[in-house]
Motif scaffolding. Structure first.
Motif, PDB file in Angstrom:
ATOM      1  N   VAL A 209      38.891  56.474  49.839  1.00  0.00           N
ATOM      2  CA  VAL A 209      39.690  56.826  48.661  1.00  0.00           C
ATOM      3  C   VAL A 209      40.294  55.594  48.000  1.00  0.00           C
ATOM      4  O   VAL A 209      40.450  55.547  46.776  1.00  0.00           O
ATOM      5  CB  VAL A 209      40.805  57.822  49.061  1.00  0.00           C
ATOM      6  CG1 VAL A 209      41.719  58.129  47.875  1.00  0.00           C
ATOM      7  CG2 VAL A 209      40.193  59.109  49.599  1.00  0.00           C
ATOM      8  N   LEU A 210      40.613  54.574  48.787  1.00  0.00           N
ATOM      9  CA  LEU A 210      41.322  53.394  48.269  1.00  0.00           C
ATOM     10  C   LEU A 210      40.631  52.716  47.089  1.00  0.00           C
ATOM     11  O   LEU A 210      41.291  52.420  46.085  1.00  0.00           O
ATOM     12  CB  LEU A 210      41.545  52.397  49.410  1.00  0.00           C
ATOM     13  CG  LEU A 210      42.341  51.139  49.054  1.00  0.00           C
ATOM     14  CD1 LEU A 210      43.727  51.495  48.574  1.00  0.00           C
ATOM     15  CD2 LEU A 210      42.416  50.201  50.263  1.00  0.00           C
ATOM     16  N   PRO A 211      39.327  52.435  47.130  1.00  0.00           N
ATOM     17  CA  PRO A 211      38.702  51.767  45.973  1.00  0.00           C
ATOM     18  C   PRO A 211      38.795  52.591  44.689  1.00  0.00           C
ATOM     19  O   PRO A 211      39.052  52.040  43.615  1.00  0.00           O
ATOM     20  CB  PRO A 211      37.237  51.587  46.410  1.00  0.00           C
ATOM     21  CG  PRO A 211      37.263  51.670  47.894  1.00  0.00           C
ATOM     22  CD  PRO A 211      38.355  52.609  48.237  1.00  0.00           C
ATOM     23  N   TYR A 212      38.591  53.915  44.784  1.00  0.00           N
ATOM     24  CA  TYR A 212      38.708  54.764  43.602  1.00  0.00           C
ATOM     25  C   TYR A 212      40.127  54.704  43.038  1.00  0.00           C
ATOM     26  O   TYR A 212      40.334  54.589  41.825  1.00  0.00           O
ATOM     27  CB  TYR A 212      38.363  56.220  43.947  1.00  0.00           C
ATOM     28  CG  TYR A 212      36.919  56.454  44.290  1.00  0.00           C
ATOM     29  CD1 TYR A 212      35.974  56.667  43.289  1.00  0.00           C
ATOM     30  CD2 TYR A 212      36.486  56.478  45.606  1.00  0.00           C
ATOM     31  CE1 TYR A 212      34.639  56.898  43.597  1.00  0.00           C
ATOM     32  CE2 TYR A 212      35.151  56.707  45.929  1.00  0.00           C
ATOM     33  CZ  TYR A 212      34.240  56.914  44.921  1.00  0.00           C
ATOM     34  OH  TYR A 212      32.923  57.143  45.221  1.00  0.00           O
ATOM     35  N   ALA A 213      41.110  54.807  43.935  1.00  0.00           N
ATOM     36  CA  ALA A 213      42.501  54.802  43.498  1.00  0.00           C
ATOM     37  C   ALA A 213      42.877  53.472  42.866  1.00  0.00           C
ATOM     38  O   ALA A 213      43.569  53.430  41.834  1.00  0.00           O
ATOM     39  CB  ALA A 213      43.417  55.109  44.682  1.00  0.00           C
ATOM     40  N   LEU A 214      42.413  52.368  43.450  1.00  0.00           N
ATOM     41  CA  LEU A 214      42.755  51.046  42.918  1.00  0.00           C
ATOM     42  C   LEU A 214      42.097  50.797  41.569  1.00  0.00           C
ATOM     43  O   LEU A 214      42.760  50.421  40.595  1.00  0.00           O
ATOM     44  CB  LEU A 214      42.348  49.960  43.915  1.00  0.00           C
ATOM     45  CG  LEU A 214      43.239  49.791  45.146  1.00  0.00           C
ATOM     46  CD1 LEU A 214      42.687  48.697  46.052  1.00  0.00           C
ATOM     47  CD2 LEU A 214      44.660  49.458  44.737  1.00  0.00           C
ATOM     48  N   VAL A 215      40.789  51.015  41.491  1.00  0.00           N
ATOM     49  CA  VAL A 215      40.064  50.720  40.245  1.00  0.00           C
ATOM     50  C   VAL A 215      40.525  51.647  39.119  1.00  0.00           C
ATOM     51  O   VAL A 215      40.869  51.200  38.023  1.00  0.00           O
ATOM     52  CB  VAL A 215      38.541  50.850  40.462  1.00  0.00           C
ATOM     53  CG1 VAL A 215      37.801  50.696  39.134  1.00  0.00           C
ATOM     54  CG2 VAL A 215      38.061  49.804  41.450  1.00  0.00           C
ATOM     55  N   GLY A 216      40.545  52.960  39.399  1.00  0.00           N
ATOM     56  CA  GLY A 216      40.980  53.894  38.375  1.00  0.00           C
ATOM     57  C   GLY A 216      42.438  53.723  38.016  1.00  0.00           C
ATOM     58  O   GLY A 216      42.818  53.805  36.839  1.00  0.00           O
ATOM     59  N   GLY A 217      43.279  53.476  39.022  1.00  0.00           N
ATOM     60  CA  GLY A 217      44.700  53.285  38.751  1.00  0.00           C
ATOM     61  C   GLY A 217      44.977  52.058  37.917  1.00  0.00           C
ATOM     62  O   GLY A 217      45.783  52.104  36.972  1.00  0.00           O
ATOM     63  N   VAL A 218      44.335  50.943  38.230  1.00  0.00           N
ATOM     64  CA  VAL A 218      44.519  49.725  37.434  1.00  0.00           C
ATOM     65  C   VAL A 218      44.050  49.951  36.002  1.00  0.00           C
ATOM     66  O   VAL A 218      44.701  49.514  35.039  1.00  0.00           O
ATOM     67  CB  VAL A 218      43.763  48.541  38.079  1.00  0.00           C
ATOM     68  CG1 VAL A 218      43.717  47.352  37.141  1.00  0.00           C
ATOM     69  CG2 VAL A 218      44.429  48.150  39.393  1.00  0.00           C
ATOM     70  N   CYS A 219      42.938  50.650  35.846  1.00  0.00           N
ATOM     71  CA  CYS A 219      42.425  50.951  34.511  1.00  0.00           C
ATOM     72  C   CYS A 219      43.448  51.751  33.702  1.00  0.00           C
ATOM     73  O   CYS A 219      43.720  51.439  32.536  1.00  0.00           O
ATOM     74  CB  CYS A 219      41.106  51.712  34.621  1.00  0.00           C
ATOM     75  SG  CYS A 219      40.373  52.171  33.031  1.00  0.00           S
ATOM     76  N   LEU A 220      44.040  52.771  34.305  1.00  0.00           N
ATOM     77  CA  LEU A 220      45.019  53.594  33.607  1.00  0.00           C
ATOM     78  C   LEU A 220      46.288  52.798  33.281  1.00  0.00           C
ATOM     79  O   LEU A 220      46.866  52.940  32.193  1.00  0.00           O
ATOM     80  CB  LEU A 220      45.369  54.824  34.442  1.00  0.00           C
ATOM     81  CG  LEU A 220      44.245  55.845  34.633  1.00  0.00           C
ATOM     82  CD1 LEU A 220      44.687  56.954  35.581  1.00  0.00           C
ATOM     83  CD2 LEU A 220      43.819  56.441  33.296  1.00  0.00           C
ATOM     84  N   LEU A 221      46.715  51.963  34.202  1.00  0.00           N
ATOM     85  CA  LEU A 221      47.913  51.159  33.950  1.00  0.00           C
ATOM     86  C   LEU A 221      47.690  50.165  32.811  1.00  0.00           C
ATOM     87  O   LEU A 221      48.596  49.910  32.005  1.00  0.00           O
ATOM     88  CB  LEU A 221      48.325  50.420  35.223  1.00  0.00           C
ATOM     89  CG  LEU A 221      48.857  51.300  36.365  1.00  0.00           C
ATOM     90  CD1 LEU A 221      49.108  50.464  37.607  1.00  0.00           C
ATOM     91  CD2 LEU A 221      50.128  52.025  35.942  1.00  0.00           C
ATOM     92  N   LEU A 222      46.493  49.612  32.734  1.00  0.00           N
ATOM     93  CA  LEU A 222      46.187  48.690  31.640  1.00  0.00           C
ATOM     94  C   LEU A 222      46.141  49.386  30.282  1.00  0.00           C
ATOM     95  O   LEU A 222      46.308  48.742  29.243  1.00  0.00           O
ATOM     96  CB  LEU A 222      44.845  47.991  31.906  1.00  0.00           C
ATOM     97  CG  LEU A 222      44.822  47.003  33.077  1.00  0.00           C
ATOM     98  CD1 LEU A 222      43.411  46.464  33.289  1.00  0.00           C
ATOM     99  CD2 LEU A 222      45.797  45.853  32.827  1.00  0.00           C
ATOM    100  N   LEU A 223      45.914  50.697  30.297  1.00  0.00           N
ATOM    101  CA  LEU A 223      45.850  51.470  29.058  1.00  0.00           C
ATOM    102  C   LEU A 223      47.182  52.126  28.707  1.00  0.00           C
ATOM    103  O   LEU A 223      47.250  52.948  27.785  1.00  0.00           O
ATOM    104  CB  LEU A 223      44.772  52.555  29.171  1.00  0.00           C
ATOM    105  CG  LEU A 223      43.330  52.050  29.283  1.00  0.00           C
ATOM    106  CD1 LEU A 223      42.389  53.205  29.617  1.00  0.00           C
ATOM    107  CD2 LEU A 223      42.904  51.384  27.982  1.00  0.00           C
ATOM    108  N   ALA A 224      48.251  51.751  29.408  1.00  0.00           N
ATOM    109  CA  ALA A 224      49.542  52.386  29.182  1.00  0.00           C
ATOM    110  C   ALA A 224      50.054  52.138  27.764  1.00  0.00           C
ATOM    111  O   ALA A 224      50.576  53.043  27.107  1.00  0.00           O
ATOM    112  CB  ALA A 224      50.557  51.880  30.205  1.00  0.00           C
ATOM    113  N   ARG A 225      49.915  50.928  27.272  1.00  0.00           N
ATOM    114  CA  ARG A 225      50.375  50.626  25.901  1.00  0.00           C
ATOM    115  C   ARG A 225      49.576  51.414  24.876  1.00  0.00           C
ATOM    116  O   ARG A 225      50.133  51.921  23.891  1.00  0.00           O
ATOM    117  CB  ARG A 225      50.244  49.131  25.634  1.00  0.00           C
ATOM    118  CG  ARG A 225      50.683  48.711  24.239  1.00  0.00           C
ATOM    119  CD  ARG A 225      50.673  47.197  24.109  1.00  0.00           C
ATOM    120  NE  ARG A 225      50.792  46.810  22.715  1.00  0.00           N
ATOM    121  CZ  ARG A 225      49.772  46.673  21.885  1.00  0.00           C
ATOM    122  NH1 ARG A 225      48.532  46.907  22.322  1.00  0.00           N
ATOM    123  NH2 ARG A 225      49.964  46.323  20.630  1.00  0.00           N
TER     124      ARG A 225
END
Length: 343
Positions: A209-225
């Motif tokens: 689960v960790l790679p999915y959570a890290l990659v997808g989570g970082v992607c979403l955080l970068l799109l916060a603005r």
């Protein structure tokens, strides 16, 4: 950033109060983790629990109760943190991309697709280790169908996305129910999945689960603005140079992938991705640059605490963690709705 954009975008709540709330939340999450590691059928003192974690991280030999903490409880707690953070983060992203406070990570039929995949694997008599993979495939299939049905040319209208997700989810739920009626002897195993369960969480599941959570989570955080800009409406966001359709598709795909991975190994856990962003929005404000990471932290802590209650309230038996999150989250969500109506 233009003057119009600067004026229209929400500003994060800064200062001592917001910082204090964040530090308090972090302390509460760490406390929940410590309690979850120490409490159970065998209660372990905090000092012994911390020593076991240190010995496990440093590779030192484990003795006595340290084996229980590191081999049994710690991977379960780590999976709970990952799944809870993933669901809350994706719930916040969905609420932003659809501009709908009732959106949750299962909006695109992820839960129903995962349930159908798990049901097919159980009915077919597959090895237990293959059930999460079938669940992941079913969840991704459901999201793909929802996106295909909602597409109009190159655009993805939010209303059509929501409706297509509801329709696809209903169809998959109906198929799952029919399969269960044909094989009543396997109903219990499927229900265990659909109600959510972290009991089988081990280090292999955490590492999947960790790679999915890290990659997808970082992607979403970068799109916060960009999510902040999207709250201004599609027309205004386009006038500010935002590729609205591509952004919406990217967020949906990233959030759905993270949710599908989380659900495939933990089952369908309700209300974490719906309630947590609501609470964070009320306390920290609507700025997604703050809302998303704080929601992830709060969601992880909420699920760890819920799992602790699930395995200690009715000892020696365990409650499905999804039952606990529903019993805690449902009334709290109704309270938030009532508060919003009265304001």
């Amino acid at each position: 950033m233009s003057a119009l954009e600067s004026a229209a975008l929400p500003r994060p709540r800064t200062g001592f109060r917001a910082t204090g709330r964040t530090l308090l939340l972090l302390i509460l999450v760490l406390l929940a983790v410590l309690l979850a590691l120490g409490l159970g059928s065998v209660n372990i003192l905090p000092a012994e629990t911390l020593r076991a974690v240190w010995h496990g991280l440093s590779g030192q030999p484990l003795m006595g109760s340290e084996v229980i903490v590191w081999q049994l409880r710690f991977p379960r707690v780590a999976l709970g943190l990952l799944v809870g953070a993933s669901l809350a983060l994706c719930g916040g992203a969905y609420q932003g991309v659809f501009r709908n406070p009732l959106a949750d990570p299962y909006l695109m039929g992820v839960a129903s697709g995962a349930g159908l995949g798990a049901t097919l694997a159980v009915v077919a008599g597959w090895n237990t280790a293959l059930v999460p993979l079938a669940s992941l495939a079913g969840a991704l299939l459901s999201v793909s169908l929802s996106l295909s049905l909602a597409r109009v040319g190159r655009s993805l209208p939010p209303v059509r996305l929501i409706l297509s997700g509801v329709v696809v989810g209903s169809i998959m739920t109906a198929v799952s129910t029919y399969l269960l009626l044909l094989t009543e002897d396997r109903v219990r195993q499927v229900f265990s999945f659909t109600l959510g369960n972290l009991a089988f969480g081990g280090w292999p599941q955490v590492l999947v689960v960790l790679p999915y959570a890290l990659v997808g989570g970082v992607c979403l955080l970068l799109l916060a603005r960009a999510l902040n800009m999207l709250q201004l409406g599609d027309l205004t966001a386009r006038s500010l140079g935002l590729p609205v359709e591509r952004l919406r598709l990217l967020i949906i795909v990233a959030a759905s992938l993270v949710t599908a991975a989380a659900v495939s190994y933990a089952g369908i856990i309700g209300f974490v991705g719906l309630v947590t962003p609501h609470l964070v929005r009320r306390l920290w404000g609507p700025d997604y640059r703050v809302l998303l990471p704080v929601s992830a932290l709060a969601g992880g802590g909420m699920l760890v605490l819920s799992d602790l209650l699930a395995r200690t309230l009715t000892r020696p038996t365990e409650l499905p963690v999804g039952v606990v999150t529903t019993l805690l989250g449902g009334p709290f969500f109704l309270y938030l709705l009532r508060q919003s109506r009265d304001e």
